[in-house]
Design a protein around this motif. Structure first.
Motif, PDB file in Angstrom:
ATOM      1  N   UNK A 107       4.434  -0.263  -6.599  1.00 30.39           N
ATOM      2  CA  UNK A 107       3.457   0.342  -7.890  1.00 30.39           C
ATOM      3  C   UNK A 107       2.529   1.441  -7.319  1.00 30.39           C
ATOM      4  N   UNK A 108       2.240   1.659  -6.210  1.00 31.55           N
ATOM      5  CA  UNK A 108       1.046   2.369  -5.688  1.00 31.55           C
ATOM      6  C   UNK A 108       1.351   3.096  -4.413  1.00 31.55           C
ATOM      7  N   UNK A 109       2.785   3.118  -3.957  1.00 33.23           N
ATOM      8  CA  UNK A 109       3.177   3.611  -2.763  1.00 33.23           C
ATOM      9  C   UNK A 109       2.780   4.944  -2.460  1.00 33.23           C
ATOM     10  N   UNK A 110       2.570   5.755  -3.527  1.00 29.56           N
ATOM     11  CA  UNK A 110       2.291   7.200  -3.627  1.00 29.56           C
ATOM     12  C   UNK A 110       0.520   7.564  -3.372  1.00 29.56           C
ATOM     13  N   UNK A 111      -0.025   6.362  -3.321  1.00 22.89           N
ATOM     14  CA  UNK A 111      -1.699   6.480  -3.313  1.00 22.89           C
ATOM     15  C   UNK A 111      -1.823   6.102  -1.848  1.00 22.89           C
ATOM     16  N   UNK A 112      -2.828   7.097  -1.423  1.00 22.92           N
ATOM     17  CA  UNK A 112      -3.126   6.993   0.115  1.00 22.92           C
ATOM     18  C   UNK A 112      -4.555   6.021   0.525  1.00 22.92           C
ATOM     19  N   UNK A 113      -5.069   5.807  -0.698  1.00 26.10           N
ATOM     20  CA  UNK A 113      -6.213   4.801  -0.508  1.00 26.10           C
ATOM     21  C   UNK A 113      -6.064   3.474   0.359  1.00 26.10           C
ATOM     22  N   UNK A 114      -6.750   2.792   1.018  1.00 27.35           N
ATOM     23  CA  UNK A 114      -6.829   1.552   1.759  1.00 27.35           C
ATOM     24  C   UNK A 114      -6.552   0.390   0.895  1.00 27.35           C
TER      25      UNK A 114
ATOM     26  N   UNK B 127      -2.621  -1.546   1.140  1.00 27.85           N
ATOM     27  CA  UNK B 127      -2.673  -3.118   1.253  1.00 27.85           C
ATOM     28  C   UNK B 127      -1.695  -3.501   0.271  1.00 27.85           C
ATOM     29  N   UNK B 128      -1.826  -3.177  -0.949  1.00 26.17           N
ATOM     30  CA  UNK B 128      -1.074  -3.498  -2.177  1.00 26.17           C
ATOM     31  C   UNK B 128       0.334  -3.505  -1.776  1.00 26.17           C
ATOM     32  N   UNK B 129       0.770  -2.419  -1.337  1.00 22.98           N
ATOM     33  CA  UNK B 129       2.244  -1.907  -1.175  1.00 22.98           C
ATOM     34  C   UNK B 129       2.587  -2.684  -0.063  1.00 22.98           C
ATOM     35  N   UNK B 130       1.986  -3.103   0.855  1.00 18.08           N
ATOM     36  CA  UNK B 130       2.556  -3.920   2.241  1.00 18.08           C
ATOM     37  C   UNK B 130       2.606  -5.291   1.856  1.00 18.08           C
ATOM     38  N   UNK B 131       1.801  -5.878   0.823  1.00 13.36           N
ATOM     39  CA  UNK B 131       1.819  -7.277   0.043  1.00 13.36           C
ATOM     40  C   UNK B 131       3.278  -7.175  -0.656  1.00 13.36           C
ATOM     41  N   UNK B 132       3.580  -6.383  -1.458  1.00 14.43           N
ATOM     42  CA  UNK B 132       4.708  -6.237  -2.271  1.00 14.43           C
ATOM     43  C   UNK B 132       5.809  -6.494  -1.436  1.00 14.43           C
ATOM     44  N   UNK B 133       5.702  -5.601  -0.217  1.00 14.30           N
ATOM     45  CA  UNK B 133       6.979  -5.483   0.595  1.00 14.30           C
ATOM     46  C   UNK B 133       7.229  -6.840   1.376  1.00 14.30           C
ATOM     47  N   UNK B 134       6.146  -7.464   1.744  1.00 10.54           N
ATOM     48  CA  UNK B 134       6.133  -8.642   2.318  1.00 10.54           C
ATOM     49  C   UNK B 134       6.682  -9.927   1.525  1.00 10.54           C
ATOM     50  N   UNK B 135       6.193  -9.912   0.380  1.00  8.17           N
ATOM     51  CA  UNK B 135       6.767 -10.727  -0.744  1.00  8.17           C
ATOM     52  C   UNK B 135       8.185 -10.206  -1.203  1.00  8.17           C
TER      53      UNK B 135
END
Length: 322
Positions: free
Chosen positions: A173-180, A184-192
């Motif tokens: 959803x937000x892999x192109x956004x650089x904020x922390x 964290x959201x992108x890495x949580x998506x990847x982990x799931x």
């Protein structure tokens, strides 16, 4: 009769596309497959010409949003694998099979429909299973309490008669956004996504041939997400802030002509451009195209944006400073 009144036009540089493809190929490495997204007429760059170029360069897959887009490519000689990311009506399954087009399966109902139609026409439909890990659009829901039921539904689809589950994928959803928070959201998506893959493959006793999740933002910033195939979209065309950092160049150049040049006194507010004042006077040019032809000028010191919120490149108008 051909018009002589060309005022605003786009020029597409297929050599730039080839440069971007080779640059991204080198960036992700030779072991990773490459899917080029050509939906929406190749983001306005011309899906047929872009697809022919990518096929000749050795790309592994293409992605489109609908069967109409996929059939257009097939009817124009594109033979490489094509994945439809969106919905296809069940009555089109025979066309999918006959034209060797891969279909995304996003829920149990779709899996059952496609399976029944494939069996009816005596063929096998190649599919990629879509997992909703947080984009909250299409895909099997597998987050939180829905993990077990989501995994069960995916396994059922993979074992359905008439379906060949070649791949599994998700979308960040937000892999192109650089904020922390976005990271964290992108890495949580990847982990799931990884946990879903592990659970499904363990139950099935076999591995998916193609696991993919790296969209434009992830290709630029998350190498751990490359898995079996990357899926760059707008990045491939040299757009987004990450493109320049990766050495990519814009494939499209938007050009226009100047219809009028006037000299204004200091303090005049140009209409339609916004609350900008020429305090020192000046001679702004009036471009022919942007406002009524799909672009909105916010300010000359900011990039133009496509009307409707799409991402556009810089719209530089000779003689205006825009």
């Amino acid at each position: 009769m051909e018009s002589t009144l060309r005022r605003t036009w786009a020029e597409i540089d297929l050599d730039a596309l080839a440069h971007n493809y080779r640059t991204l190929r080198a960036h992700v490495g030779p072991a990773v497959k490459f899917l080029g997204v050509v939906k929406a007429d190749g983001y306005g760059h011309g899906a047929i010409q872009v697809s022919r170029t990518l096929e000749a360069l050795g790309a592994d897959y293409l992605a489109v949003s609908s069967i109409d887009e996929a059939m257009e490519l097939r009817h124009n000689g594109i033979a490489m694998p094509i994945l439809i990311l969106g919905h296809t009506p069940r009555e089109q399954v025979k066309n999918l099979i006959d034209l060797h087009i891969t279909q995304a399966v996003t829920c149990a109902a779709k899996a059952e429909e496609y399976s029944a139609e494939a069996v009816k026409c005596g063929g096998t439909l190649k599919v990629h299973i879509k997992v909703d890990t947080g984009m909250s659009r299409l895909g099997y829901l597998c987050g939180g309490e829905m993990f077990d039921t989501g995994v069960e539904g995916i396994c059922h689809a993979c074992n359905a008669p008439g379906l060949e589950a070649e791949g599994i994928f998700t979308h960040f959803a937000v892999a192109d956004e650089p904020d922390a928070d976005s990271r964290a959201y992108t890495l949580a998506q990847f982990d799931l996504f990884r946990r879903v893959i592990d659970a499904v493959e363990q139950r099935l006793g076999r591995r998916f041939a193609i696991r993919h999740c790296a969209n434009s933002g992830a290709v630029a910033a998350y190498p751990e997400t490359y898995l079996d195939m990357v899926r760059p979209g707008i990045l491939l065309y040299g757009c987004t802030g990450a493109a320049k950092a990766l050495g990519l160049v814009p494939v499209m150049t938007l050009k226009t002509t100047i219809s009028t040049i006037k000299t204004y006194a200091p303090g005049v507010f140009p209409g339609a451009v916004g609350p900008l004042r020429h305090d020192d006077g000046g001679r702004p040019g009036a471009p022919k195209g942007p406002h009524l032809h799909g672009y909105v000028h916010d300010r000359p010191d900011r990039p133009a944006r496509r009307a409707g919120g799409g991402r556009g490149g810089d719209l530089r108008l000779p003689g205006t400073g825009g």
